[in-house]
Design a protein around this motif. Structure first.
Motif, PDB file in Angstrom:
ATOM      1  N   TRP A 150     -14.616 -15.093   4.991  1.00 27.30           N
ATOM      2  CA  TRP A 150     -13.199 -15.500   5.260  1.00 27.30           C
ATOM      3  C   TRP A 150     -12.929 -15.794   6.770  1.00 27.30           C
ATOM      4  O   TRP A 150     -11.772 -15.485   7.138  1.00 27.30           O
ATOM      5  CB  TRP A 150     -12.217 -14.433   4.772  1.00 27.30           C
ATOM      6  CG  TRP A 150     -11.923 -14.084   3.299  1.00 27.30           C
ATOM      7  CD1 TRP A 150     -12.784 -13.191   2.452  1.00 27.30           C
ATOM      8  CD2 TRP A 150     -11.636 -14.978   2.287  1.00 27.30           C
ATOM      9  NE1 TRP A 150     -12.480 -13.347   1.160  1.00 27.30           N
ATOM     10  CE2 TRP A 150     -12.007 -14.488   1.002  1.00 27.30           C
ATOM     11  CE3 TRP A 150     -10.938 -15.963   2.239  1.00 27.30           C
ATOM     12  CZ2 TRP A 150     -11.305 -14.823  -0.230  1.00 27.30           C
ATOM     13  CZ3 TRP A 150     -10.590 -16.704   1.161  1.00 27.30           C
ATOM     14  CH2 TRP A 150     -10.524 -15.971  -0.058  1.00 27.30           C
ATOM     15  N   HIS A 166     -15.734 -13.012  -4.501  1.00 29.53           N
ATOM     16  CA  HIS A 166     -17.079 -13.357  -4.081  1.00 29.53           C
ATOM     17  C   HIS A 166     -18.223 -12.954  -4.982  1.00 29.53           C
ATOM     18  O   HIS A 166     -19.226 -13.110  -4.734  1.00 29.53           O
ATOM     19  CB  HIS A 166     -17.176 -13.071  -2.694  1.00 29.53           C
ATOM     20  CG  HIS A 166     -16.323 -13.773  -1.915  1.00 29.53           C
ATOM     21  ND1 HIS A 166     -15.886 -13.291  -0.548  1.00 29.53           N
ATOM     22  CD2 HIS A 166     -15.611 -14.944  -1.985  1.00 29.53           C
ATOM     23  CE1 HIS A 166     -15.271 -14.009   0.109  1.00 29.53           C
ATOM     24  NE2 HIS A 166     -14.910 -14.973  -0.727  1.00 29.53           N
ATOM     25  N   LEU A 194     -13.942 -21.769  -1.713  1.00 25.02           N
ATOM     26  CA  LEU A 194     -14.549 -20.243  -1.963  1.00 25.02           C
ATOM     27  C   LEU A 194     -15.774 -20.084  -1.646  1.00 25.02           C
ATOM     28  O   LEU A 194     -16.004 -18.998  -1.017  1.00 25.02           O
ATOM     29  CB  LEU A 194     -14.223 -20.116  -3.470  1.00 25.02           C
ATOM     30  CG  LEU A 194     -12.614 -19.588  -3.686  1.00 25.02           C
ATOM     31  CD1 LEU A 194     -12.514 -19.484  -5.191  1.00 25.02           C
ATOM     32  CD2 LEU A 194     -12.283 -18.215  -2.990  1.00 25.02           C
ATOM     33  N   LEU A 243      -4.804 -21.458  -2.936  1.00 22.02           N
ATOM     34  CA  LEU A 243      -6.218 -22.200  -2.832  1.00 22.02           C
ATOM     35  C   LEU A 243      -6.105 -23.587  -2.796  1.00 22.02           C
ATOM     36  O   LEU A 243      -5.246 -24.135  -3.497  1.00 22.02           O
ATOM     37  CB  LEU A 243      -7.118 -21.887  -4.047  1.00 22.02           C
ATOM     38  CG  LEU A 243      -7.664 -20.416  -3.963  1.00 22.02           C
ATOM     39  CD1 LEU A 243      -8.434 -20.021  -5.049  1.00 22.02           C
ATOM     40  CD2 LEU A 243      -8.815 -20.025  -2.746  1.00 22.02           C
ATOM     41  N   ASP A 283     -15.729 -16.589  -6.827  1.00 25.16           N
ATOM     42  CA  ASP A 283     -14.383 -16.498  -7.042  1.00 25.16           C
ATOM     43  C   ASP A 283     -13.717 -15.818  -5.935  1.00 25.16           C
ATOM     44  O   ASP A 283     -14.224 -15.383  -4.911  1.00 25.16           O
ATOM     45  CB  ASP A 283     -14.079 -15.862  -8.240  1.00 25.16           C
ATOM     46  CG  ASP A 283     -14.135 -14.239  -8.348  1.00 25.16           C
ATOM     47  OD1 ASP A 283     -14.578 -13.475  -7.216  1.00 25.16           O
ATOM     48  OD2 ASP A 283     -14.288 -13.734  -9.369  1.00 25.16           O
ATOM     49  N   LEU A 284     -12.300 -15.313  -6.112  1.00 22.33           N
ATOM     50  CA  LEU A 284     -11.709 -14.784  -4.774  1.00 22.33           C
ATOM     51  C   LEU A 284     -12.247 -13.395  -4.350  1.00 22.33           C
ATOM     52  O   LEU A 284     -12.492 -13.040  -2.983  1.00 22.33           O
ATOM     53  CB  LEU A 284     -10.172 -14.212  -5.185  1.00 22.33           C
ATOM     54  CG  LEU A 284      -9.138 -15.525  -5.366  1.00 22.33           C
ATOM     55  CD1 LEU A 284      -8.034 -15.221  -5.985  1.00 22.33           C
ATOM     56  CD2 LEU A 284      -9.100 -16.114  -4.017  1.00 22.33           C
TER      57      LEU A 284
END
Length: 191
Positions: free
Chosen positions: A66, A128, A58, A182, A125-126
């Motif tokens: 990404w 950011h 991450l 993930l 985290d997902l």
């Protein structure tokens, strides 16, 4: 509800009995060469530059957007390196910033003896935003780059499709599916 507190500085990584996975993001030319040769070659890789490896998927996604941030970071590579190489890097590193109270001359001397920089940045985290605990980044230069490219790397894998798939799930607010996709990273203690 049980919450697990992650220490402020803990190495978390995907690893098995023989290797630990780190991530880097590169342009197509560097990524294609690394995949073909299963290591980095100059050119197009620049051996004289510091290269940063990151065990946190991450954090790499945050850094490279990404794989959409820019052409120089459009390909996300997973690099499996030996545990011995990772331990060597940690043992031969110094912090990327001087310790409080360290004078400039002492700091320059330490940097000149250390082919590795260690930096702890807020984990992401997902979506950011920064989290309370930190993710390690390891900057390799000189001797460390030669060992990394010549001895430590065991396998190079393109995980750009995985990055794009998880990014798409996050954008569609399918967070449970994104989390399930993930890589599993666990606390890691170097030998």
């Amino acid at each position: 509800m049980t919450t697990t507190t992650i220490p402020a500085r803990q190495i978390r990584a995907q690893y098995d009995a023989s290797t630990l996975r780190v991530y880097q993001a590169y342009s197509d030319s560097i990524a294609d060469s690394a995949l073909k040769h299963q290591t980095f070659f100059a050119p197009p890789f620049k051996m004289e530059r510091m290269t940063w490896i990151k065990p946190s998927f991450l954090w790499m996604m945050y850094r490279a957007g990404w794989g959409y941030k820019d052409a120089g970071q459009s390909r996300i590579l997973a690099i499996d390196i030996t545990h011995e190489g990772f331990a060597w890097a940690l043992a031969h590193g110094c912090a990327s910033h001087p310790e409080p109270g360290m004078d400039a001359q002492e700091w320059e001397a330490l940097k000149s003896r250390s082919p590795v920089r260690i930096q702890w940045d807020p984990e992401r985290d997902l979506h950011h935003p920064p989290l309370e605990h930190r993710a390690i980044q390891i900057g390799l230069s000189g001797e460390a780059v030669r060992l990394y490219t010549g001895e430590w790397i065991q396998r190079v894998t393109d995980v750009t499709p995985l990055a794009h798939r998880i990014c798409g799930l996050v954008r569609e607010d399918r967070l449970d599916e994104a989390r399930a996709a993930l890589p599993i990273e666990s606390a890691y203690t170097p030998a």
